[in-house]
Scaffold this motif. Structure first.
Motif, PDB file in Angstrom:
ATOM      1  N   PRO A   1       0.808  -1.224   0.000  1.00 55.50           N
ATOM      2  CA  PRO A   1       0.000   0.000   0.000  1.00 55.50           C
ATOM      3  C   PRO A   1       0.842   1.275   0.000  1.00 55.50           C
ATOM      4  O   PRO A   1       0.319   2.356  -0.271  1.00 55.50           O
ATOM      5  CB  PRO A   1      -0.821  -0.117   1.290  1.00 55.50           C
ATOM      6  N   ILE A   2       2.133   1.152   0.303  1.00 50.27           N
ATOM      7  CA  ILE A   2       3.008   2.332   0.256  1.00 50.27           C
ATOM      8  C   ILE A   2       3.038   2.916  -1.154  1.00 50.27           C
ATOM      9  O   ILE A   2       3.066   4.136  -1.341  1.00 50.27           O
ATOM     10  CB  ILE A   2       4.432   1.967   0.739  1.00 50.27           C
ATOM     11  N   ILE A   3       3.020   2.050  -2.157  1.00 54.08           N
ATOM     12  CA  ILE A   3       2.971   2.514  -3.546  1.00 54.08           C
ATOM     13  C   ILE A   3       1.671   3.272  -3.787  1.00 54.08           C
ATOM     14  O   ILE A   3       1.645   4.316  -4.437  1.00 54.08           O
ATOM     15  CB  ILE A   3       3.080   1.321  -4.515  1.00 54.08           C
ATOM     16  N   GLY A   4       0.574   2.759  -3.225  1.00 51.50           N
ATOM     17  CA  GLY A   4      -0.712   3.422  -3.382  1.00 51.50           C
ATOM     18  C   GLY A   4      -0.762   4.776  -2.705  1.00 51.50           C
ATOM     19  O   GLY A   4      -1.348   5.729  -3.229  1.00 51.50           O
ATOM     20  N   ILE A   5      -0.147   4.867  -1.514  1.00 53.70           N
ATOM     21  CA  ILE A   5      -0.099   6.149  -0.799  1.00 53.70           C
ATOM     22  C   ILE A   5       0.661   7.178  -1.625  1.00 53.70           C
ATOM     23  O   ILE A   5       0.256   8.340  -1.731  1.00 53.70           O
ATOM     24  CB  ILE A   5       0.546   5.964   0.585  1.00 53.70           C
ATOM     25  N   PHE A   6       1.771   6.746  -2.232  1.00 52.20           N
ATOM     26  CA  PHE A   6       2.515   7.646  -3.118  1.00 52.20           C
ATOM     27  C   PHE A   6       1.656   8.042  -4.319  1.00 52.20           C
ATOM     28  O   PHE A   6       1.673   9.194  -4.764  1.00 52.20           O
ATOM     29  CB  PHE A   6       3.802   6.969  -3.587  1.00 52.20           C
ATOM     30  N   GLY A   7       0.876   7.099  -4.844  1.00 49.64           N
ATOM     31  CA  GLY A   7       0.057   7.375  -6.016  1.00 49.64           C
ATOM     32  C   GLY A   7      -1.048   8.379  -5.771  1.00 49.64           C
ATOM     33  O   GLY A   7      -1.513   9.048  -6.705  1.00 49.64           O
ATOM     34  N   ILE A   8      -1.497   8.513  -4.511  1.00 48.75           N
ATOM     35  CA  ILE A   8      -2.561   9.466  -4.177  1.00 48.75           C
ATOM     36  C   ILE A   8      -2.185  10.882  -4.580  1.00 48.75           C
ATOM     37  O   ILE A   8      -3.037  11.687  -4.974  1.00 48.75           O
ATOM     38  CB  ILE A   8      -2.863   9.407  -2.661  1.00 48.75           C
ATOM     39  N   ARG A   9      -0.907  11.179  -4.501  1.00 51.91           N
ATOM     40  CA  ARG A   9      -0.420  12.544  -4.744  1.00 51.91           C
ATOM     41  C   ARG A   9      -0.939  13.109  -6.067  1.00 51.91           C
ATOM     42  O   ARG A   9      -1.445  14.234  -6.111  1.00 51.91           O
ATOM     43  CB  ARG A   9       1.106  12.528  -4.745  1.00 51.91           C
ATOM     44  N   GLY A  10      -0.810  12.357  -7.135  1.00 55.68           N
ATOM     45  CA  GLY A  10      -1.186  12.862  -8.449  1.00 55.68           C
ATOM     46  C   GLY A  10      -2.685  13.021  -8.643  1.00 55.68           C
ATOM     47  O   GLY A  10      -3.130  13.851  -9.445  1.00 55.68           O
ATOM     48  N   TYR A  11      -3.467  12.241  -7.918  1.00 59.63           N
ATOM     49  CA  TYR A  11      -4.910  12.290  -8.080  1.00 59.63           C
ATOM     50  C   TYR A  11      -5.593  13.295  -7.149  1.00 59.63           C
ATOM     51  O   TYR A  11      -6.491  14.022  -7.565  1.00 59.63           O
ATOM     52  CB  TYR A  11      -5.516  10.898  -7.829  1.00 59.63           C
ATOM     53  N   LEU A  12      -5.192  13.334  -5.893  1.00 53.54           N
ATOM     54  CA  LEU A  12      -5.988  14.028  -4.883  1.00 53.54           C
ATOM     55  C   LEU A  12      -5.308  15.209  -4.189  1.00 53.54           C
ATOM     56  O   LEU A  12      -5.995  16.110  -3.706  1.00 53.54           O
ATOM     57  CB  LEU A  12      -6.437  13.029  -3.800  1.00 53.54           C
ATOM     58  N   LEU A  13      -3.986  15.211  -4.096  1.00 52.76           N
ATOM     59  CA  LEU A  13      -3.309  16.179  -3.226  1.00 52.76           C
ATOM     60  C   LEU A  13      -3.601  17.624  -3.590  1.00 52.76           C
ATOM     61  O   LEU A  13      -3.754  18.480  -2.714  1.00 52.76           O
ATOM     62  CB  LEU A  13      -1.793  15.937  -3.244  1.00 52.76           C
ATOM     63  N   TYR A  14      -3.723  17.941  -4.880  1.00 56.45           N
ATOM     64  CA  TYR A  14      -3.852  19.335  -5.289  1.00 56.45           C
ATOM     65  C   TYR A  14      -5.303  19.791  -5.461  1.00 56.45           C
ATOM     66  O   TYR A  14      -5.556  20.975  -5.659  1.00 56.45           O
ATOM     67  CB  TYR A  14      -3.073  19.568  -6.590  1.00 56.45           C
ATOM     68  N   ILE A  15      -6.245  18.862  -5.364  1.00 57.19           N
ATOM     69  CA  ILE A  15      -7.652  19.219  -5.562  1.00 57.19           C
ATOM     70  C   ILE A  15      -8.152  20.270  -4.568  1.00 57.19           C
ATOM     71  O   ILE A  15      -8.923  21.168  -4.952  1.00 57.19           O
ATOM     72  CB  ILE A  15      -8.538  17.952  -5.520  1.00 57.19           C
ATOM     73  N   PRO A  16      -7.764  20.237  -3.280  1.00 50.48           N
ATOM     74  CA  PRO A  16      -8.273  21.253  -2.340  1.00 50.48           C
ATOM     75  C   PRO A  16      -7.951  22.702  -2.715  1.00 50.48           C
ATOM     76  O   PRO A  16      -8.543  23.626  -2.149  1.00 50.48           O
ATOM     77  CB  PRO A  16      -7.588  20.871  -1.015  1.00 50.48           C
ATOM     78  N   LEU A  17      -7.034  22.903  -3.663  1.00 44.82           N
ATOM     79  CA  LEU A  17      -6.760  24.272  -4.127  1.00 44.82           C
ATOM     80  C   LEU A  17      -8.017  24.940  -4.674  1.00 44.82           C
ATOM     81  O   LEU A  17      -8.157  26.169  -4.609  1.00 44.82           O
ATOM     82  CB  LEU A  17      -5.674  24.254  -5.214  1.00 44.82           C
ATOM     83  N   ILE A  18      -8.935  24.133  -5.217  1.00 42.99           N
ATOM     84  CA  ILE A  18     -10.174  24.696  -5.771  1.00 42.99           C
ATOM     85  C   ILE A  18     -10.909  25.544  -4.741  1.00 42.99           C
ATOM     86  O   ILE A  18     -11.396  26.641  -5.037  1.00 42.99           O
ATOM     87  CB  ILE A  18     -11.111  23.553  -6.239  1.00 42.99           C
ATOM     88  N   TRP A  19     -10.981  25.039  -3.525  1.00 37.07           N
ATOM     89  CA  TRP A  19     -11.781  25.705  -2.492  1.00 37.07           C
ATOM     90  C   TRP A  19     -11.010  26.838  -1.806  1.00 37.07           C
ATOM     91  O   TRP A  19     -11.621  27.665  -1.118  1.00 37.07           O
ATOM     92  CB  TRP A  19     -12.224  24.686  -1.444  1.00 37.07           C
ATOM     93  N   MET A  20      -9.677  26.885  -2.002  1.00 33.54           N
ATOM     94  CA  MET A  20      -8.874  27.943  -1.387  1.00 33.54           C
ATOM     95  C   MET A  20      -8.785  29.184  -2.264  1.00 33.54           C
ATOM     96  O   MET A  20      -8.658  30.306  -1.761  1.00 33.54           O
ATOM     97  CB  MET A  20      -7.460  27.411  -1.090  1.00 33.54           C
ATOM     98  N   LEU A  21      -8.827  28.990  -3.590  1.00 34.15           N
ATOM     99  CA  LEU A  21      -8.646  30.111  -4.513  1.00 34.15           C
ATOM    100  C   LEU A  21      -9.618  31.263  -4.270  1.00 34.15           C
ATOM    101  O   LEU A  21      -9.229  32.441  -4.375  1.00 34.15           O
ATOM    102  CB  LEU A  21      -8.759  29.618  -5.958  1.00 34.15           C
ATOM    103  N   PRO A  22     -10.898  31.004  -3.956  1.00 31.40           N
ATOM    104  CA  PRO A  22     -11.820  32.133  -3.762  1.00 31.40           C
ATOM    105  C   PRO A  22     -11.398  33.097  -2.661  1.00 31.40           C
ATOM    106  O   PRO A  22     -11.815  34.258  -2.662  1.00 31.40           O
ATOM    107  CB  PRO A  22     -13.139  31.432  -3.402  1.00 31.40           C
TER     108      PRO A  22
END
Length: 475
Positions: free
Chosen positions: A112-133
């Motif tokens: 699962p360590i590989i999966g934890i690393f893989g999360i970065r590309g999919y999910l890590l930057y999405i919260p920027l959407i809610w911060m930009l406003p």
């Protein structure tokens, strides 16, 4: 030396988290600058710390998240509840997040360590959407930030020109230390030149930076500026266009053409009355940039045209990127190989951490669409691209609703960039990740800024006609 780095790394991470959590707005803006300069740091300044620098903006981002979402005492003016677009986007994000977290523990990964690393590309930057406003508090502040930020185009572009006229073995043309590839060149054989990377680790990074900068500079030409800043914008556009030829990237060249067609086409379709004066406003800059490009960048133009004429595989690669995922769906049905299974760094993680090997993927994969299917399966593929299609649609709706010129043009640029990058690498391109989700935040930032500016004008109007300013002129 490596032992010292391993011992000191946790302390460095904690320090960076602490500092970045002090002011989340400064941290987000720092990340945007770091995207541009991190390649230079990895190639020339601290090559021995290349991998740490690669993750530096992620650490800063997490610190900003901690401040904004957990420890911030300031009032957040943007709310998801009650906003239909935000609620729709949030619902798909929640479903996608749940599915991705499930795929972290896919047994095909081996660990699962590989999966934890893989999360970065999919999910890590999405919260920027809610911060930009809440990142910018006025239209003027947004404009001044973009104006200053785009000045980085000048040193980056000049470096790219120097790389183009330098030999492949020049120190200017090195890649990041962890990228074991020969320096890419292009040309007709009689005159071979380096495909430039600017401050970025590789060509893909500079190509992303070029189309993003191009997309942000064009709207600045559409609004009133002082003479100095207008000519600075024209000079920056000239550098972007000229060095775009020097990358040898056919997709970049095509994207810039399609962007202009879409940009002016959308103006004509939605508001003919304002579109014609707007197009006239671009006449002099377009002529100046065209003449200067042909005069100063002719060798780069010739090299790119030779590459386009000698490699007629663009259409097949585009169509193949859409066909590939459906072919890969036959491998495991509704199942997949797990997050991070196709990431180039997976083999390095296996070696460093001595992780158990996962299931071997029996096909060659190139396009991101195919890799998404391999990593998160048909269900994840559907959710991922549904989210991206929704963002494109809502950005278009945002463009149609806005009235203020700068905000309206920025919404159109964000829409076009999202549309043009739909089947390009995002999960596996850490440069585009930052820009993509930041531009997605324009969905909520730009209407909020317009609402604020309209409120200000109403207050000025009621306070007295002498203070009323119906139009904004940027100086």
């Amino acid at each position: 030396m490596k032992e010292y780095i391993i011992v000191l790394a946790p302390f460095a991470i904690l320090l960076i988290l602490y500092l970045s959590a002090q002011n989340w707005r400064t941290s987000i803006k720092t990340i945007l600058v770091l995207v541009v300069v991190e390649g230079a740091l990895r190639k020339w300044v601290l090559p021995q710390s290349s991998q740490f620098i690669y993750f530096l903006k992620d650490i800063i981002l997490i610190g900003a998240y901690l401040r904004y979402y957990i420890f911030s005492s300031t009032q957040k003016t943007f709310r998801i509840k009650g906003n239909s677009a935000a609620e729709t986007i949030a619902s798909v994000i929640l479903l996608l997040t749940a599915w991705c977290l499930l795929q972290v523990f896919n047994p095909s990964l081996g660990s699962p360590i590989i999966g934890i690393f893989g999360i970065r590309g999919y999910l890590l930057y999405i919260p920027l959407i809610w911060m930009l406003p809440n990142l910018f508090r006025s239209e003027e502040e947004l404009y001044r930030f973009l104006r200053a930020y785009l000045l980085l185009v000048i040193p980056v572009g000049l470096l790219a020109i120097a790389q183009f006229f330098s030999p492949p073995l020049s120190p200017l043309n090195t890649y990041a230390q962890d990228i074991k590839q020969d320096i890419a060149t292009f040309g007709d054989g009689n005159s071979t030149s380096v495909r430039v990377t600017g401050t970025f680790s590789y060509i893909n990074g500079y190509s992303v930076y070029a189309i993003i900068s191009f997309g942000l500079l064009v709207p600045l030409l559409a609004v009133p500026q002082s003479r100095w800043w207008r000519w600075a914008t024209i000079a920056e556009l000239l550098l972007i266009i000229g060095t775009s030829f020097m990358t040898g990237a056919r997709a970049l060249f095509i994207s810039e053409i399609l962007f202009l067609i879409g940009y002016f086409g959308a103006q004509l379709l939605t508001n003919l009355k304002t579109a014609v004066p707007l197009i006239k406003q671009f006449t002099v800059p377009i002529i100046a940039i065209t003449v200067a490009t042909i005069t100063w960048f002719q060798p780069a133009i010739n090299s790119l045209l030779f590459r386009i004429n000698s490699n007629n595989d663009v259409s097949s690669r585009i169509s193949g990127s859409f066909i590939e995922p459906f072919e890969f769906m036959k491998l495991k049905g509704l199942d997949s190989y797990g997050l991070g299974a196709t990431h180039p760094a997976t083999s390095v993680l296996h070696k460093i951490l001595n992780l158990p090997l996962g299931e071997t993927i029996p096909v060659y994969y190139e396009s991101e669409m195919g890799r998404i299917v391999l990593e998160i399966g048909p269900i994840g593929f559907f959710l991922w691209y549904l989210l991206r299609l929704i963002l494109i649609y809502v950005l278009w709706r945002t463009f149609l609703k806005l009235k203020r010129p700068l905000l309206r043009q920025l919404a159109l640029s964000a829409f076009l960039i999202h549309a043009l990058q739909f089947n390009s690498q995002l999960v596996f391109n850490h440069t585009l990740l930052v820009y993509y989700w930041s531009l997605a935040g324009f969905i909520f930032l730009l209407p909020r800024l317009e609402q604020m500016e309209n409120w200000k004008q109403q207050q000025e109007y009621f306070n007295g006609p002498d203070t009323y300013r119906p139009h904004t002129s940027y100086r």
